[in-house]
Structure formats: structure tokens, C-alpha cells
Write a protein that holds these residues in place. Structure first.
Motif, PDB file in Angstrom:
ATOM      1  N   GLY A  81       0.812  -1.212   0.000  1.00  0.00           N
ATOM      2  CA  GLY A  81       0.000   0.000   0.000  1.00  0.00           C
ATOM      3  C   GLY A  81       0.839   1.253   0.000  1.00  0.00           C
ATOM      4  O   GLY A  81       0.565   2.211  -0.750  1.00  0.00           O
ATOM      5  N   VAL A  82       1.898   1.265   0.834  1.00  0.00           N
ATOM      6  CA  VAL A  82       2.781   2.444   0.875  1.00  0.00           C
ATOM      7  C   VAL A  82       3.469   2.637  -0.480  1.00  0.00           C
ATOM      8  O   VAL A  82       3.560   3.757  -0.993  1.00  0.00           O
ATOM      9  CB  VAL A  82       3.821   2.279   2.000  1.00  0.00           C
ATOM     10  N   LEU A  83       3.953   1.532  -1.088  1.00  0.00           N
ATOM     11  CA  LEU A  83       4.601   1.621  -2.391  1.00  0.00           C
ATOM     12  C   LEU A  83       3.625   2.139  -3.445  1.00  0.00           C
ATOM     13  O   LEU A  83       3.997   2.950  -4.316  1.00  0.00           O
ATOM     14  CB  LEU A  83       5.155   0.254  -2.799  1.00  0.00           C
ATOM     15  N   SER A  84       2.385   1.683  -3.391  1.00  0.00           N
ATOM     16  CA  SER A  84       1.375   2.160  -4.337  1.00  0.00           C
ATOM     17  C   SER A  84       1.183   3.666  -4.213  1.00  0.00           C
ATOM     18  O   SER A  84       1.092   4.387  -5.225  1.00  0.00           O
ATOM     19  CB  SER A  84       0.042   1.446  -4.100  1.00  0.00           C
ATOM     20  N   VAL A  85       1.117   4.161  -2.978  1.00  0.00           N
ATOM     21  CA  VAL A  85       0.931   5.596  -2.757  1.00  0.00           C
ATOM     22  C   VAL A  85       2.095   6.389  -3.349  1.00  0.00           C
ATOM     23  O   VAL A  85       1.897   7.388  -4.058  1.00  0.00           O
ATOM     24  CB  VAL A  85       0.787   5.893  -1.254  1.00  0.00           C
ATOM     25  N   VAL A  86       3.314   5.926  -3.078  1.00  0.00           N
ATOM     26  CA  VAL A  86       4.500   6.647  -3.580  1.00  0.00           C
ATOM     27  C   VAL A  86       4.497   6.687  -5.109  1.00  0.00           C
ATOM     28  O   VAL A  86       4.723   7.738  -5.727  1.00  0.00           O
ATOM     29  CB  VAL A  86       5.779   5.974  -3.052  1.00  0.00           C
ATOM     30  N   LEU A  87       4.239   5.538  -5.751  1.00  0.00           N
ATOM     31  CA  LEU A  87       4.279   5.482  -7.212  1.00  0.00           C
ATOM     32  C   LEU A  87       3.148   6.289  -7.836  1.00  0.00           C
ATOM     33  O   LEU A  87       3.364   6.997  -8.833  1.00  0.00           O
ATOM     34  CB  LEU A  87       4.196   4.020  -7.667  1.00  0.00           C
ATOM     35  N   LEU A  88       1.958   6.207  -7.263  1.00  0.00           N
ATOM     36  CA  LEU A  88       0.819   6.925  -7.839  1.00  0.00           C
ATOM     37  C   LEU A  88       0.961   8.441  -7.658  1.00  0.00           C
ATOM     38  O   LEU A  88       0.605   9.215  -8.560  1.00  0.00           O
ATOM     39  CB  LEU A  88      -0.478   6.430  -7.195  1.00  0.00           C
ATOM     40  N   VAL A  89       1.480   8.870  -6.513  1.00  0.00           N
ATOM     41  CA  VAL A  89       1.726  10.305  -6.330  1.00  0.00           C
ATOM     42  C   VAL A  89       2.781  10.780  -7.328  1.00  0.00           C
ATOM     43  O   VAL A  89       2.683  11.891  -7.884  1.00  0.00           O
ATOM     44  CB  VAL A  89       2.162  10.589  -4.877  1.00  0.00           C
ATOM     45  N   GLY A  90       3.788   9.936  -7.569  1.00  0.00           N
ATOM     46  CA  GLY A  90       4.792  10.288  -8.576  1.00  0.00           C
ATOM     47  C   GLY A  90       4.185  10.443  -9.960  1.00  0.00           C
ATOM     48  O   GLY A  90       4.519  11.385 -10.696  1.00  0.00           O
ATOM     49  N   LEU A  91       3.286   9.531 -10.324  1.00  0.00           N
ATOM     50  CA  LEU A  91       2.614   9.647 -11.620  1.00  0.00           C
ATOM     51  C   LEU A  91       1.766  10.912 -11.686  1.00  0.00           C
ATOM     52  O   LEU A  91       1.721  11.597 -12.730  1.00  0.00           O
ATOM     53  CB  LEU A  91       1.740   8.417 -11.874  1.00  0.00           C
ATOM     54  N   TYR A  92       1.101  11.218 -10.587  1.00  0.00           N
ATOM     55  CA  TYR A  92       0.272  12.428 -10.555  1.00  0.00           C
ATOM     56  C   TYR A  92       1.129  13.686 -10.731  1.00  0.00           C
ATOM     57  O   TYR A  92       0.804  14.578 -11.514  1.00  0.00           O
ATOM     58  CB  TYR A  92      -0.484  12.482  -9.233  1.00  0.00           C
ATOM     59  N   ARG A  93       2.262  13.738 -10.043  1.00  0.00           N
ATOM     60  CA  ARG A  93       3.133  14.915 -10.137  1.00  0.00           C
ATOM     61  C   ARG A  93       3.809  15.012 -11.502  1.00  0.00           C
ATOM     62  O   ARG A  93       4.253  16.086 -11.905  1.00  0.00           O
ATOM     63  CB  ARG A  93       4.187  14.871  -9.030  1.00  0.00           C
ATOM     64  N   ASN A  94       3.900  13.892 -12.210  1.00  0.00           N
ATOM     65  CA  ASN A  94       4.483  13.902 -13.549  1.00  0.00           C
ATOM     66  C   ASN A  94       3.454  14.159 -14.645  1.00  0.00           C
ATOM     67  O   ASN A  94       3.752  13.991 -15.831  1.00  0.00           O
ATOM     68  CB  ASN A  94       5.190  12.575 -13.824  1.00  0.00           C
ATOM     69  N   GLY A  95       2.242  14.525 -14.240  1.00  0.00           N
ATOM     70  CA  GLY A  95       1.273  14.947 -15.233  1.00  0.00           C
ATOM     71  C   GLY A  95       0.318  13.873 -15.719  1.00  0.00           C
ATOM     72  O   GLY A  95      -0.306  14.042 -16.769  1.00  0.00           O
ATOM     73  N   ARG A  96       0.193  12.764 -14.990  1.00  0.00           N
ATOM     74  CA  ARG A  96      -0.713  11.711 -15.433  1.00  0.00           C
ATOM     75  C   ARG A  96      -2.174  11.969 -15.057  1.00  0.00           C
ATOM     76  O   ARG A  96      -3.030  11.140 -15.329  1.00  0.00           O
ATOM     77  CB  ARG A  96      -0.269  10.365 -14.858  1.00  0.00           C
ATOM     78  N   GLY A  97      -2.467  13.063 -14.421  1.00  0.00           N
ATOM     79  CA  GLY A  97      -3.856  13.425 -14.170  1.00  0.00           C
ATOM     80  C   GLY A  97      -4.302  13.215 -12.736  1.00  0.00           C
ATOM     81  O   GLY A  97      -3.660  12.513 -11.930  1.00  0.00           O
ATOM     82  N   LEU A  98      -5.455  13.833 -12.423  1.00  0.00           N
ATOM     83  CA  LEU A  98      -6.002  13.790 -11.058  1.00  0.00           C
ATOM     84  C   LEU A  98      -6.397  12.392 -10.629  1.00  0.00           C
ATOM     85  O   LEU A  98      -6.442  12.082  -9.431  1.00  0.00           O
ATOM     86  CB  LEU A  98      -7.207  14.739 -10.984  1.00  0.00           C
ATOM     87  N   ARG A  99      -6.690  11.502 -11.578  1.00  0.00           N
ATOM     88  CA  ARG A  99      -7.092  10.134 -11.223  1.00  0.00           C
ATOM     89  C   ARG A  99      -6.011   9.424 -10.408  1.00  0.00           C
ATOM     90  O   ARG A  99      -6.312   8.623  -9.515  1.00  0.00           O
ATOM     91  CB  ARG A  99      -7.389   9.337 -12.492  1.00  0.00           C
ATOM     92  N   MET A 100      -4.747   9.707 -10.721  1.00  0.00           N
ATOM     93  CA  MET A 100      -3.659   9.070  -9.988  1.00  0.00           C
ATOM     94  C   MET A 100      -3.662   9.501  -8.525  1.00  0.00           C
ATOM     95  O   MET A 100      -3.372   8.700  -7.629  1.00  0.00           O
ATOM     96  CB  MET A 100      -2.316   9.409 -10.636  1.00  0.00           C
ATOM     97  N   LEU A 101      -4.005  10.778  -8.267  1.00  0.00           N
ATOM     98  CA  LEU A 101      -4.076  11.253  -6.881  1.00  0.00           C
ATOM     99  C   LEU A 101      -5.211  10.567  -6.132  1.00  0.00           C
ATOM    100  O   LEU A 101      -5.067  10.199  -4.955  1.00  0.00           O
ATOM    101  CB  LEU A 101      -4.255  12.769  -6.859  1.00  0.00           C
ATOM    102  N   VAL A 102      -6.352  10.390  -6.792  1.00  0.00           N
ATOM    103  CA  VAL A 102      -7.480   9.709  -6.145  1.00  0.00           C
ATOM    104  C   VAL A 102      -7.118   8.248  -5.842  1.00  0.00           C
ATOM    105  O   VAL A 102      -7.430   7.720  -4.768  1.00  0.00           O
ATOM    106  CB  VAL A 102      -8.734   9.808  -7.025  1.00  0.00           C
ATOM    107  N   LEU A 103      -6.455   7.572  -6.785  1.00  0.00           N
ATOM    108  CA  LEU A 103      -6.014   6.203  -6.538  1.00  0.00           C
ATOM    109  C   LEU A 103      -5.009   6.147  -5.397  1.00  0.00           C
ATOM    110  O   LEU A 103      -5.036   5.224  -4.564  1.00  0.00           O
ATOM    111  CB  LEU A 103      -5.399   5.609  -7.805  1.00  0.00           C
ATOM    112  N   ALA A 104      -4.103   7.123  -5.330  1.00  0.00           N
ATOM    113  CA  ALA A 104      -3.140   7.170  -4.226  1.00  0.00           C
ATOM    114  C   ALA A 104      -3.861   7.332  -2.896  1.00  0.00           C
ATOM    115  O   ALA A 104      -3.474   6.723  -1.881  1.00  0.00           O
ATOM    116  CB  ALA A 104      -2.154   8.319  -4.447  1.00  0.00           C
ATOM    117  N   THR A 105      -4.928   8.130  -2.881  1.00  0.00           N
ATOM    118  CA  THR A 105      -5.720   8.304  -1.656  1.00  0.00           C
ATOM    119  C   THR A 105      -6.364   6.987  -1.239  1.00  0.00           C
ATOM    120  O   THR A 105      -6.414   6.651  -0.037  1.00  0.00           O
ATOM    121  CB  THR A 105      -6.798   9.377  -1.881  1.00  0.00           C
TER     122      THR A 105
END
Length: 475
Positions: free
Chosen positions: A15-39
Motif C-alpha cells: 500500500g505504501v509503495l502504491s501511494v508513492v508510485l501513484l503520487v509520482g505519476l500524478y506529479r508527472n502529469g498523469r492526471g487527477l485520477r492518480m491522486l485519487v487512486l493514491a488516496t
């Protein structure tokens, strides 16, 4: 207990790894969906951490983990207005507001449940039957329906968008795993039965599938970037080599053309300035001028042939030719050379006259520059082909260099002049006219065969049969 500790560790770290990777995708411009998935995965990690540290309230923690994250996953996969992803920049004001909203969801959702089961364990209503250890039917039904609806919403959203992101597809698989976990929990009769372990396995799958897919996609991207970098480096090296060859050819051609042009200029000056020249001398100068002009013409044709064959658009117009006349014309371009021609009368070949002169002149000039006089041209006909052998009294071509003899821009160790295109052009012109060329080390001699008559199927106009290979070129 050991299995439980391992399960906690796997699910929590995933779960922690998922949060780190998804937040990274969100900050790299992959869209707001990645932030919601990280949440969603942050909610799961918080609940699992509290789950591993507390005893009371396990039922509420289970419900929280199997309601909150699936709802957030469904929200991330649902059909959104396109402008949401386009307008919300991670580093802008709206991006900061989105991050604060995600933090508020975690505090009010997972945080409030965690606080309730740790600070007020006795005040929460019982949702697990103390006698059987199973969830009350209404509670279990609500959790199951919520997961079913979330999977349906996520599936609809992914299908409508046409599978835009692999992360979204694997997030949908994680939602299905959450649903499988809930389904197995409803079938548990024995604490260590198939349904019990199935539930644990689905929980691990729900936590692992998204980070595993992101890491796999990252590895594939790295592989493609590495291959692309290697390909780009190879292209740059080829361009640098082409630049070096172009500069070399330009310098050599300029040098080779300077002498004939200087001779022509000198003859013309004499003809203009000295009106009382002897008639025989004038005729001799005229012949020399024609010879120099012919040499320049053939040199230009060599350069043109080297360019056109490399792009497969060499034009060949073969006709029936008297080979002895062609050899006499070739010999006229080398008036001071000891050139001995042995050709039976009446020998004809089917070839392009200009290209045949290029072939003969290049072979004779190659022998003149790199061999020794006398130079011999020996013709031997047979019913279908004519064989032309060009030899000289020199040492011949070194055996180690023969495989590279007809390569573009290759030059032998003894070469001091020339751009290294002569023999490569001869090779292309011979093959374009349905002939063959090789070097015989035993004689030694260049051996050319050309057809006597027109082939049944003439070669297509604008193509050569064998494209030249780029290298370093002739001795």
C-alpha cells in the motif's frame, strides 16, 4: 501468527509503495485520477497499520478498508469531464487544493475510524456476531453491494475511455480483488479453510497488483529508452561518418578535377593567344582537350552513379554495341598509356554505352593508378556472355582486401589518390546490366561478364539489382 505478520507486512508495504508510485505519476502529469487512486491505497495502508496494532474494533477496520478504498477506486475510474484532468496542475493552486482534499478524506475517513477503534473501542456498535465471529447479515450485504457497485462504475468508466492507461486497468483488477476478498469472507466457515486463505490472497492481490503494474511499465519504458538511446547514438555515428566521407570525397574530387581543368584552361589559353600555332599541334591540343573533357564527364558520371545507386534510382538504357569499337573509344582516353587490347572482331554486348565506358575506363584507370604497365584488356566471347579480363603488370590486390574491393569508399593501404568510388560504381553498373564482376587472385585480373543479347525480362528502369554497402572504397 507468523502468517499474519507476513500478511500485514506485505499488504502494508504494498500500500505504501502504491501511494508513492501513484503520487509520482500524478506529479508527472498523469492526471487527477492518480491522486485519487493514491488516496485509496493510503486509506488502505492506514487501516492495515491500525489493524496490526490493535485488537478491538477489527470488524469496523475491515469494513472501513473494504468500503473506503473501493469507493475511491470507483471514483478514480469513473467517467469525468475531460477538463478536470486538463485544468488541475499538480504544482498549481488547484493542485494544492486537490492534495488538501485528499488529505481531508484520509483524516475524516480512515483517520476517524482509526481514532474510534483505538480511543473509544467500547462505544462503537457491534457489527460482528460474538457467537459466530461473522459479520451481521445487513453489514455484510451493505459491504458486498458497495463493492459490486464500485466495480461496475469502474468497469463502465474504463470501457468508455477506451483503456487510456494501463494503471487504470490494473486498478480495476484491484477493485475486483477487493470484491473477491469480501466474497470469500462471506463463505468462511473454518478459520483456516479455503475461503479464509482465499480472502487473504485477494487482499494481497488487491495491494500488489497496481504497484507491480507500475513497476513493470517503468521497466518496459526504461528498456525502450535504452534501445532508443542506442539507436540514436548509432544514427549520430552514421551521420558523423557520412559527414567525414562527404568531406573526404569533396576534397578528393576537387583535387582530381583540378588537373584536367587546369589542362583544358592551358590549352584554351594557347589557342586564343597564339594564332600562328602549327596545325598538327592544334590538332594534338584539340585531341587532348577532348580527352580531358571526356575524363571530366566520366568522373561526374561516377559521382552521379554513386549517388543514384545508393538511392536505387540508377537509369540503365542497354542497346546492342560493338565491343571492339567501345574498347577503341576507351583507349582514346588514355593516349600515353601502354594499353594492349585483344578483342575478336564482331563481338557484341547488350549494354548501356555510357555505362560501359564508365566500367571500362574505371578498370583501366584503376590499373593505371594502382598497378603497372602494360595494361591488358582481353575479351573472350561465348554464346550467351562476353568475358572481359583487365590485368596489369603490378603486384595485384592483397588477398585480405579482396572482400572489400567493391565497397563504397574503401581504399587499400597503397592508395594515395581517388575518392574510393570507382570500383563500387563499376560493381553497381555491371550488376545493373545483368552482368557479374569479380577479382581473380590467380591471374590476377578483374573479370567482367556481360550479356550478349537482351534478357527475356529487362531490369526495371530506375533500380539497381544490388544496393551498395557503405564502407571506406577502392584501391
Amino acid at each position: 501468527m507468523e502468517f499474519s505478520a507476513a500478511w500485514w507486512a506485505i499488504v502494508l508495504l504494498s500500500g505504501v509503495l502504491s501511494v508513492v508510485l501513484l503520487v509520482g505519476l500524478y506529479r508527472n502529469g498523469r492526471g487527477l485520477r492518480m491522486l485519487v487512486l493514491a488516496t485509496a491505497f493510503a486509506w488502505s495502508a492506514i487501516v492495515v497499520l491500525v489493524f496490526s496494532l490493535t485488537g478491538p474494533g477489527e470488524g469496523w477496520l475491515y469494513v472501513s478498508r473494504h468500503v473506503g478504498p473501493p469507493i475511491l477506486i470507483a471514483l478514480a475510474l469513473a467517467q469525468w469531464p475531460l477538463r478536470w484532468d486538463e485544468r488541475i496542475e499538480p504544482r498549481g493552486r488547484q493542485g494544492r487544493l486537490a492534495a488538501l482534499a485528499a488529505l481531508a478524506v484520509l483524516v475524516l475517513g480512515a483517520g476517524s475510524i482509526a481514532l474510534g477503534v483505538t480511543a473509544f473501542p467500547g462505544r462503537l456498535p457491534w457489527i460482528v456476531d460474538p457467537a459466530t465471529g461473522h459479520f451481521r447479515p445487513v453489514v455484510y450485504a451493505v459491504v458486498l453491494v458497495v463493492n459490486l457497485v464500485c466495480v461496475a462504475v469502474g468497469l463502465h468508466g474504463v470501457a468508455r475511455r477506451g483503456d487510456r492507461s494501463r494503471v487504470e486497468v490494473w486498478a480495476l483488477v484491484a477493485g475486483l480483488a477487493w470484491l473477491g476478498d469480501v466474497a470469500f469472507v462471506g463463505m468462511v466457515d473454518d478459520r483456516f479453510g479455503v475461503a479464509y486463505y482465499g480472502s487473504r490472497l485477494m487482499a494481497v492481490l488487491a495491494s500488489l497488483i497496481v504497484p507491480a503494474s507500475i513497476l513493470f511499465d517503468t521497466w518496459r519504458l526504461h528498456q525502450r529508452l535504452t534501445a532508443g538511446a542506442a539507436n540514436l547514438e548509432a544514427q549520430v555515428n552514421r551521420l558523423l561518418e557520412a559527414q567525414r566521407i562527404r568531406d573526404h570525397v569533396s576534397a578528393v574530387v576537387s583535387h582530381d578535377m583540378r588537373a584536367p581543368l587546369a589542362g583544358l584552361h592551358g590549352y584554351l589559353e594557347l589557342l586564343v593567344d597564339d594564332e600562328g600555332l602549327d596545325e598538327k599541334l592544334v590538332k594534338r591540343m584539340h585531341e587532348r582537350s577532348l580527352m580531358l573533357t571526356r575524363r571530366l564527364t566520366l568522373m561526374c558520371e561516377d559521382l552521379l552513379a554513386a549517388t543514384t545507386t545508393e538511392h536505387s534510382d540508377l537509369v540503365i538504357t542497354p542497346v546492342d554495341l560493338d565491343l571492339s569499337q567501345q574498347l577503341v573509344e576507351c583507349a582514346s582516353g588514355f593516349p600515353d598509356l601502354d594499353l594492349r587490347i585483344a578483342c575478336p572482331r564482331g563481338v557484341h554486348v547488350h549494354a548501356d554505352p555510357l555505362r560501359l565506358q564508365q566500367i571500362l575506363s574505371n578498370l583501366v584507370r584503376n590499373a593505371q593508378v594502382h598497378g603497372a604497365e602494360p595494361i591488358t584488356v582481353d575479351v573472350s566471347p561465348d554464346p550467351r556472355t562476353v568475358t572481359i579480363r583487365v590485368s596489369d603488370a603490378g603486384e595485384g590486390v592483397p588477398e585480405f582486401f579482396i572482400p572489400r574491393l567493391f565497397e563504397r569508399y574503401s581504399q587499400g593501404a597503397r592508395a594515395t589518390t581517388g575518392a574510393g568510388i570507382g570500383l563500387s560504381v563499376v560493381h553497381d553498373l555491371v550488376q545493373a546490366q545483368r552482368g557479374t564482376i569479380r577479382y581473380d587472385l590467380t591471374q590476377p585480373a578483374f573479370i567482367v561478364t556481360l550479356p550478349v543479347g537482351a534478357p527475356a525480362e529487362p531490369p526495371p528502369v530506375g533500380r539497381v539489382l544490388t544496393a551498395p554497402r557503405r564502407r571506406h572504397a577502392t584501391i
